[in-house]
Design an enzyme around this catalytic site. Structure first.
Site, PDB file in Angstrom:
ATOM      1  N   ALA A 157      21.430  88.128  80.245  1.00 36.01           N
ATOM      2  CA  ALA A 157      22.568  87.987  81.141  1.00 36.01           C
ATOM      3  C   ALA A 157      23.038  86.547  81.215  1.00 36.01           C
ATOM      4  O   ALA A 157      24.234  86.267  81.229  1.00 36.01           O
ATOM      5  CB  ALA A 157      22.190  88.484  82.523  1.00 36.01           C
ATOM      6  N   GLU A 176      26.397  83.115  75.401  1.00 33.77           N
ATOM      7  CA  GLU A 176      26.491  82.925  73.961  1.00 33.77           C
ATOM      8  C   GLU A 176      27.932  82.942  73.481  1.00 33.77           C
ATOM      9  O   GLU A 176      28.250  82.425  72.443  1.00 33.77           O
ATOM     10  CB  GLU A 176      25.689  83.996  73.240  1.00 33.77           C
ATOM     11  CG  GLU A 176      25.999  85.358  73.796  1.00 33.77           C
ATOM     12  CD  GLU A 176      25.968  86.416  72.736  1.00 33.77           C
ATOM     13  OE1 GLU A 176      25.476  86.137  71.654  1.00 33.77           O
ATOM     14  OE2 GLU A 176      26.452  87.517  73.020  1.00 33.77           O
ATOM     15  N   ASP A 197      56.948  54.353  68.401  1.00 34.05           N
ATOM     16  CA  ASP A 197      57.950  53.516  67.757  1.00 34.05           C
ATOM     17  C   ASP A 197      59.313  53.947  68.274  1.00 34.05           C
ATOM     18  O   ASP A 197      59.442  54.878  69.060  1.00 34.05           O
ATOM     19  CB  ASP A 197      57.845  53.537  66.235  1.00 34.05           C
ATOM     20  CG  ASP A 197      57.989  54.924  65.677  1.00 34.05           C
ATOM     21  OD1 ASP A 197      58.277  55.840  66.460  1.00 34.05           O
ATOM     22  OD2 ASP A 197      57.826  55.087  64.462  1.00 34.05           O
ATOM     23  N   ASP A 207      54.673  55.609  60.469  1.00 29.81           N
ATOM     24  CA  ASP A 207      55.328  56.362  59.404  1.00 29.81           C
ATOM     25  C   ASP A 207      55.080  55.806  58.002  1.00 29.81           C
ATOM     26  O   ASP A 207      55.151  56.519  57.032  1.00 29.81           O
ATOM     27  CB  ASP A 207      56.831  56.493  59.672  1.00 29.81           C
ATOM     28  CG  ASP A 207      57.476  55.168  60.046  1.00 29.81           C
ATOM     29  OD1 ASP A 207      56.846  54.122  59.794  1.00 29.81           O
ATOM     30  OD2 ASP A 207      58.595  55.167  60.573  1.00 29.81           O
ATOM     31  N   ASN A 256      27.203  84.858  85.735  1.00 33.19           N
ATOM     32  CA  ASN A 256      25.855  85.060  85.209  1.00 33.19           C
ATOM     33  C   ASN A 256      24.781  84.519  86.139  1.00 33.19           C
ATOM     34  O   ASN A 256      23.760  85.156  86.362  1.00 33.19           O
ATOM     35  CB  ASN A 256      25.719  84.376  83.842  1.00 33.19           C
ATOM     36  CG  ASN A 256      26.534  85.097  82.792  1.00 33.19           C
ATOM     37  OD1 ASN A 256      27.150  86.124  83.080  1.00 33.19           O
ATOM     38  ND2 ASN A 256      26.557  84.565  81.586  1.00 33.19           N
ATOM     39  N   GLU A 316      24.134  86.839  88.973  1.00 34.02           N
ATOM     40  CA  GLU A 316      23.272  87.960  88.615  1.00 34.02           C
ATOM     41  C   GLU A 316      21.807  87.583  88.651  1.00 34.02           C
ATOM     42  O   GLU A 316      20.971  88.294  89.209  1.00 34.02           O
ATOM     43  CB  GLU A 316      23.577  88.373  87.177  1.00 34.02           C
ATOM     44  CG  GLU A 316      24.310  89.659  87.074  1.00 34.02           C
ATOM     45  CD  GLU A 316      24.865  89.784  85.686  1.00 34.02           C
ATOM     46  OE1 GLU A 316      24.064  89.792  84.737  1.00 34.02           O
ATOM     47  OE2 GLU A 316      26.096  89.840  85.561  1.00 34.02           O
ATOM     48  N   ASN A 353      27.289  92.371  81.085  1.00 35.94           N
ATOM     49  CA  ASN A 353      27.404  91.090  80.402  1.00 35.94           C
ATOM     50  C   ASN A 353      27.953  91.190  79.007  1.00 35.94           C
ATOM     51  O   ASN A 353      28.711  90.350  78.571  1.00 35.94           O
ATOM     52  CB  ASN A 353      26.036  90.439  80.314  1.00 35.94           C
ATOM     53  CG  ASN A 353      25.677  89.852  81.632  1.00 35.94           C
ATOM     54  OD1 ASN A 353      26.145  88.780  81.952  1.00 35.94           O
ATOM     55  ND2 ASN A 353      24.935  90.581  82.413  1.00 35.94           N
ATOM     56  N   ASP A 412      32.220  91.276  80.348  1.00 37.82           N
ATOM     57  CA  ASP A 412      32.481  89.851  80.554  1.00 37.82           C
ATOM     58  C   ASP A 412      33.509  89.231  79.619  1.00 37.82           C
ATOM     59  O   ASP A 412      34.259  88.351  79.994  1.00 37.82           O
ATOM     60  CB  ASP A 412      31.175  89.104  80.297  1.00 37.82           C
ATOM     61  CG  ASP A 412      30.663  88.513  81.576  1.00 37.82           C
ATOM     62  OD1 ASP A 412      31.181  88.898  82.624  1.00 37.82           O
ATOM     63  OD2 ASP A 412      29.768  87.669  81.491  1.00 37.82           O
TER      64      ASP A 412
HETATM   65  P1  ADP Z   1      61.529  50.225  63.216  1.00 38.64           P
HETATM   66  O1  ADP Z   1      60.430  50.097  64.205  1.00 38.64           O
HETATM   67  O2  ADP Z   1      62.861  50.107  63.886  1.00 38.64           O
HETATM   68  O3  ADP Z   1      61.424  51.414  62.344  1.00 38.64           O
HETATM   69  P2  ADP Z   1      61.087  48.688  60.756  1.00 38.64           P
HETATM   70  O4  ADP Z   1      59.762  48.042  60.650  1.00 38.64           O
HETATM   71  O5  ADP Z   1      61.341  49.905  59.973  1.00 38.64           O
HETATM   72  O6  ADP Z   1      61.416  48.918  62.321  1.00 38.64           O
HETATM   73  O7  ADP Z   1      62.222  47.651  60.368  1.00 38.64           O
HETATM   74  C1  ADP Z   1      62.187  46.313  60.799  1.00 38.64           C
HETATM   75  C2  ADP Z   1      63.445  45.624  60.377  1.00 38.64           C
HETATM   76  O8  ADP Z   1      63.540  45.610  58.971  1.00 38.64           O
HETATM   77  C3  ADP Z   1      64.698  46.306  60.874  1.00 38.64           C
HETATM   78  O9  ADP Z   1      65.138  45.748  62.088  1.00 38.64           O
HETATM   79  C4  ADP Z   1      65.709  46.046  59.793  1.00 38.64           C
HETATM   80  O10 ADP Z   1      66.428  44.870  60.053  1.00 38.64           O
HETATM   81  C5  ADP Z   1      64.865  45.840  58.549  1.00 38.64           C
HETATM   82  N1  ADP Z   1      64.880  47.036  57.702  1.00 38.64           N
HETATM   83  C6  ADP Z   1      64.518  48.289  58.043  1.00 38.64           C
HETATM   84  N2  ADP Z   1      64.654  49.137  57.019  1.00 38.64           N
HETATM   85  C7  ADP Z   1      65.107  48.413  55.985  1.00 38.64           C
HETATM   86  C8  ADP Z   1      65.453  48.706  54.627  1.00 38.64           C
HETATM   87  N3  ADP Z   1      65.343  49.929  54.113  1.00 38.64           N
HETATM   88  N4  ADP Z   1      65.897  47.698  53.843  1.00 38.64           N
HETATM   89  C9  ADP Z   1      66.002  46.466  54.348  1.00 38.64           C
HETATM   90  N5  ADP Z   1      65.712  46.130  55.586  1.00 38.64           N
HETATM   91  C10 ADP Z   1      65.273  47.068  56.423  1.00 38.64           C
HETATM   92 MG    MG Z   2      61.247  52.034  60.267  1.00 40.04          MG
END
Ligand code: ADP
Ligand code: MG
Length: 885
Positions: free
Chosen positions: A295, A299, A341, A629, A695, A698, A723, A727
């Site tokens: 009981a 498990e 971001d 990213d 349990n 009981e 049980n 249960d």
């Molecule tokens: P966020 O946090 O806005 O994504 P990033 O690190 O991507 O910032 O970008 C930083 C800066 O770099 C931006 O403010 C822009 O001026 C420049 N930047 C972003 N993407 C590009 C790109 N593909 N080519 C050239 N410059 C870029």
């Molecule tokens: Mg960016």
């Protein structure tokens, strides 16, 4: 010769021998690939058929058979087995069979719940879909990476995970991190020239291998092997099966379970001893002790927890949050800080160029991007740079690539500058990829023997590399004064939440010239990205839930503040810091450290500085969620408690490293996922509380009755019946419920906190006392007051307990929720479980065969009234005193 013919007709897996040793053209020819067109539909279909999907064989599916066998390894089943054998040995045939049936039923229920848990986990694993960009039928498009076949022409960019083994036919500053395969930690430079036959794997620089990461540059390759035929496939056998770790929660539950087993064993011994001393029937005493032990063994706990977590993962996936590990669901609920971001998460990532700034001239661009553009040579030039220094493409309004870049293509197109046409005139011969460190990118183009370098990037970075500026028709030296003017201009626009990009160019003599020096500034492009409408509400939810939100961006501080203010995040200048302060945290004074820990915005942050932020906060016991990213973000995503990658905008490398992928990139999705995480944890706590309080009650009832020398209020088989069968359903139903409505108005849970805290145990103790009083009270009234014989009185105590436990689910509601309309009463599973419970009770009493086995006698009206009344006591007391806080 006929043999050879046979072989080619078979069309089975033929592999190209040493493709690195052949020219790319030769490889294409052998694979019947037209490099301009790519494979056609028919070829792709046939090859997919003969080569199969481009997948590494997943971990062996757990077979249903295996799960069934596992059931018989559990403690409960073993105890039941012993009980059944014992019954047979004592000649108790009916008992023996009944216990055996209980054993089978228990195994069946265990089997089905576990099968469900396992299958849903496997389905979850299939959810993650990696895509690849291929050139087929003369067109580039995105397809699931699993559908790649040998001969496919694959386009590759920085941030991609290589989807198959490939022979490169194009490589622009291409570098790949192959540490997963070769152990080499530095990225390898890639090119296209053929290599020696005997070149070892780590030096095959004209090849890309499945599972490695492209760290910079871009290129194209011909797939030469897919799935298990790849180099990774060759070693995949070694890495398979290493996953399947138990989550911390499941481990804690196991421990809890073991402790309860110990507790019951002790009680079992007490009951047995007391029974034997009191001179009772030995078989009955032993059986009761065993039944009690069964009981109390919870498990079902780990399995029900797994089901609840897996179900949570499904629901999160439906709401755009893909979770990669079960344990992340649990951690999510404890999150205390979100580093988010800006671009695409707080904003919509629908960039549009709203203004072009030339020296002494500003061109405003309206909402629908139909600019009234003057036919100005300087404007043409700046648009050309933006289009050349670019990796995106616009296909009949369909945008592929970075929205910052597509925005530039869009505005140029409106002015009649088309990327494809321009590239024919100025073919690209080199690319210096954008990096978050330099915040710039550059491309080299050849035209009539001259080389044009096109650069774009963050204004401060680009300005620092410029020597001259285009003014009117002339090029003028960039004085300190003009520089300052540009910087001021940058700041002014950034404060309005605009994202700024500087564009510059120069002529170079050769391809290997330094791109970031001696540039000529063309001007700025100011881009606007509307903030997401749902962010303010999500931020308020975080505030109520005790979760801090901090913006971390690569962008300019003023732009960051502009967006922060627009979405309702603290945008104080004093709370906005630049990433530089994180460079050396040991050197910070205590005030500086204070300001770092109080900041609400970090701007111009590099991926390494993200790591510093994570350490800083984790040291303070915070549970940190961090978004990312890029490829460079992978370490931060791994280090954070919850790494969050962007599904749309993120690189595949980031997605691979993350614990959670947001399919829609939205900030709100993170908050929703946290709400789910909290809800799931609470549900798990609920069903554990429910099971254990039932349990333990009981055990207490039986122990007390034995100690005072009363007849047994519950018989062994009855205990098993409650049980093992009754249960499970309420527990599962609790595990599947909706989150408590107030769940986001409470502070985050301490991750160190046990599943059941001291307060919960107090509650369980209280419930146990009430249960014992109710059930033994019913028994006493029947036995003493009404003088019913024990055989009949047992029906009353048994039924009272069964019903009391069913009503007990309503005690699991949030104490602050309304009595009648709360998360428990609105959970349809609960009503289903109660229905099943009632059905089980009535069949136990009224089904002829079953009632005999269980020793139950149909009660009369008066007895039913007693049962109902006493069964309601735990609910009424529970609701009045609110034991389950
Ligand atoms: P966020 O946090 O806005 O994504 P990033 O690190 O991507 O910032 O970008 C930083 C800066 O770099 C931006 O403010 C822009 O001026 C420049 N930047 C972003 N993407 C590009 C790109 N593909 N080519 C050239 N410059 C870029
Ligand atoms: Mg960016």
């Amino acid at each position: 010769m006929p043999k050879n013919l046979m072989k080619s007709k078979e069309k089975k897996k033929e592999q190209i021998q040493s493709p690195w040793n052949l020219s790319a053209e030769k490889v294409a020819e052998q694979l019947k690939l037209d490099p301009d067109q790519g494979l056609n539909k028919e070829q792709a279909r046939k090859r997919l058929h003969s080569y199969g999907f481009n997948r590494l064989r997943r971990k062996q599916k757990v077979s249903a058979w295996q799960l069934l066998v596992n059931q018989f390894k559990s403690l409960v089943i073993i105890l039941l087995g012993i009980a059944s054998v014992a019954a047979f040995l004592f000649g108790e045939w009916l008992e023996g069979f009944a216990v055996a049936i209980a054993l089978l039923l228990n195994a069946a229920i265990g089997f089905f719940t576990e099968l469900k848990a396992t299958r849903s986990m496997e389905a979850l694993q299939r959810l993650e879909r990696v895509t690849a960009r291929v050139h087929r039928n003369g067109q580039s498009r995105e397809i699931p990476a699993a559908e790649l076949v040998p001969g496919d022409l694959v386009l590759i960019d920085a941030g991609d995970l290589v989807p198959a083994d490939m022979r490169l036919i194009e490589a622009n500053r291409l570098r790949a991190d192959e540490s997963a395969l070769t152990g080499e930690s530095l990225p390898t430079h890639k090119m296209t020239d053929p290599l020696d036959q005997s070149t070892p794997l780590a030096e095959r620089t004209n090849m890309l291998f499945k599972g490695t990461a492209v760290t910079s540059g871009s290129g194209a390759g011909i797939v030469i092997a897919t799935g298990m035929d790849t180099e990774l496939g060759n070693i995949a056998g070694l890495v398979q099966g290493a996953e399947d770790e138990m989550t911390p929660l499941e481990k804690r539950l196991e421990r809890l379970g073991r402790r309860l087993v110990l507790l019951t064993l002790v009680m079992g011994v007490v009951v047995a001893a007391a029974g034997l001393i009191g001179g009772r029937d030995v078989t009955l005493v032993l059986e009761t002790a065993i039944a009690m032990a069964i009981a109390a063994v919870p498990e079902g706990l780990p399995v029900v927890a797994t089901i609840a977590l897996a179900r949570g993962m499904w629901r999160m996936a439906e709401h755009n949050a893909l979770i990669s590990r079960l344990s992340a669901v649990e951690t999510l609920g404890a999150t205390t800080i979100i580093f988010t971001d800006k671009t695409g998460t707080l904003t919509e990532n629908r960039m549009r160029v709203r203004r072009v700034i030339l020296s002494g001239e500003e061109i405003e661009i309206n909402e629908d991007q139909t600019p009234d553009l003057p036919q100005d040579a300087r404007l043409q030039k700046i648009l050309q740079i933006g289009v050349l220094c670019n990796n995106a493409s616009l296909n009949q309004e369909k945008e592929i690539g970075d929205p910052t870049e597509t925005a530039l293509l869009r505005i140029a197109e409106a002015a009649g500058v088309h990327r494809q046409a321009l590239l024919e005139e100025y073919p690209e011969i080199r690319e210096e990829a954008f990096s978050t460190e330099t915040k710039m990118m550059a491309t080299f183009h050849e035209q009539e023997g001259k080389i044009l370098v096109a650069v774009k990037g963050a204004p401060e970075a680009v300005l620092a590399c410029c020597a001259r500026v285009a003014e009117g028709d002339e090029l003028v030296e960039l004085s300190q004064n003009t520089r300052n003017e540009w910087v001021a201009q940058n700041r002014l626009l950034a404060e309005q939440g605009m994202r700024l990009m500087a564009l510059a160019y120069k002529e170079a003599d050769n391809k290997s010239a330094e791109p970031y020096a001696d540039l000529i500034l063309s001007g700025f492009a100011a881009l606007h990205d509307p903030p997401r409408k749902d962010v303010p509400a999500a931020l308020e939810e975080c505030a109520a839930a005790g979760i801090r939100v901090i913006m971390v961006t690569g962008d300019h501080p003023a732009t960051a503040r502009g967006i922060a203010a627009a979405v309702g995040l603290e945008a104080d200048e004093s709370k906005t810091l630049k990433g530089d302060v994180l460079q050396d945290t040991d050197a910070l004074s205590s005030e500086e450290l204070e300001s770092v820990l109080n900041a609400s915005i970090f701007a111009r942050v590099t991926p390494e500085q993200k790591l510093t932020l994570i350490s800083l906060y984790r040291q303070r016991g915070e549970i940190v969620a961090m978004t990312g990213d890029g490829v460079n973000d992978a370490p931060a995503l791994k280090k954070a408690d919850i790494g969050v990658a962007m599904g749309k905008r993120g690189t595949q490398v980031a997605k691979e490293a993350a614990d959670m992928v947001l399919k829609d990139d939205r900030f709100g999705t993170i908050v929703e996922a946290i709400r789910y995480g909290r809800g799931i944890f609470n549900n798990i706590r609920n069903f554990i509380y429910y099971l254990i309080s039932g349990n333990v009650s009981e055990v207490a009832i039986i122990t007390l009755a034995t100690l005072v020398g009363a007849p047994l209020p519950l018989l062994p088989l009855q205990i098993l019946y409650i049980n093992l069968i009754g249960d499970v359903f309420p527990a599962l139903a609790l595990g599947m419920g909706e989150a408590r409505p107030r769940i986001m108005q409470q502070p985050p849970r301490d991750p160190e906190e046990p599943v059941l805290t001291g307060r919960h145990w107090l509650g369980i103790g209280g419930h146990t006392i009430v249960f014992t009083i109710a059930v033994l009270g019913a028994f006493a009234v029947a036995l003493v007051l009404w003088e019913i014989p024990p055989e009949r009185a047992v029906t009353i105590s048994f039924s009272s307990l069964v019903l009391a436990r069913l009503w007990h689910v309503f005690n699991m509601r949030d104490a602050a929720s309304p009595l009648f309309c709360n998360e428990i009463t609105t959970n349809p599973h609960i009503w289903g479980a109660i229905g099943i419970g009632l059905g089980l009770l009535l069949s136990a009493i009224y089904l002829p065969g079953l009632s005999n086995v269980l020793g139950l006698v149909a009660p009369n009206i008066q007895e039913w009234l007693l049962i109902l009344t006493t069964s309601l006591i735990p609910l009424v007391v529970g609701q009045t005193v609110k034991l389950r806080a």
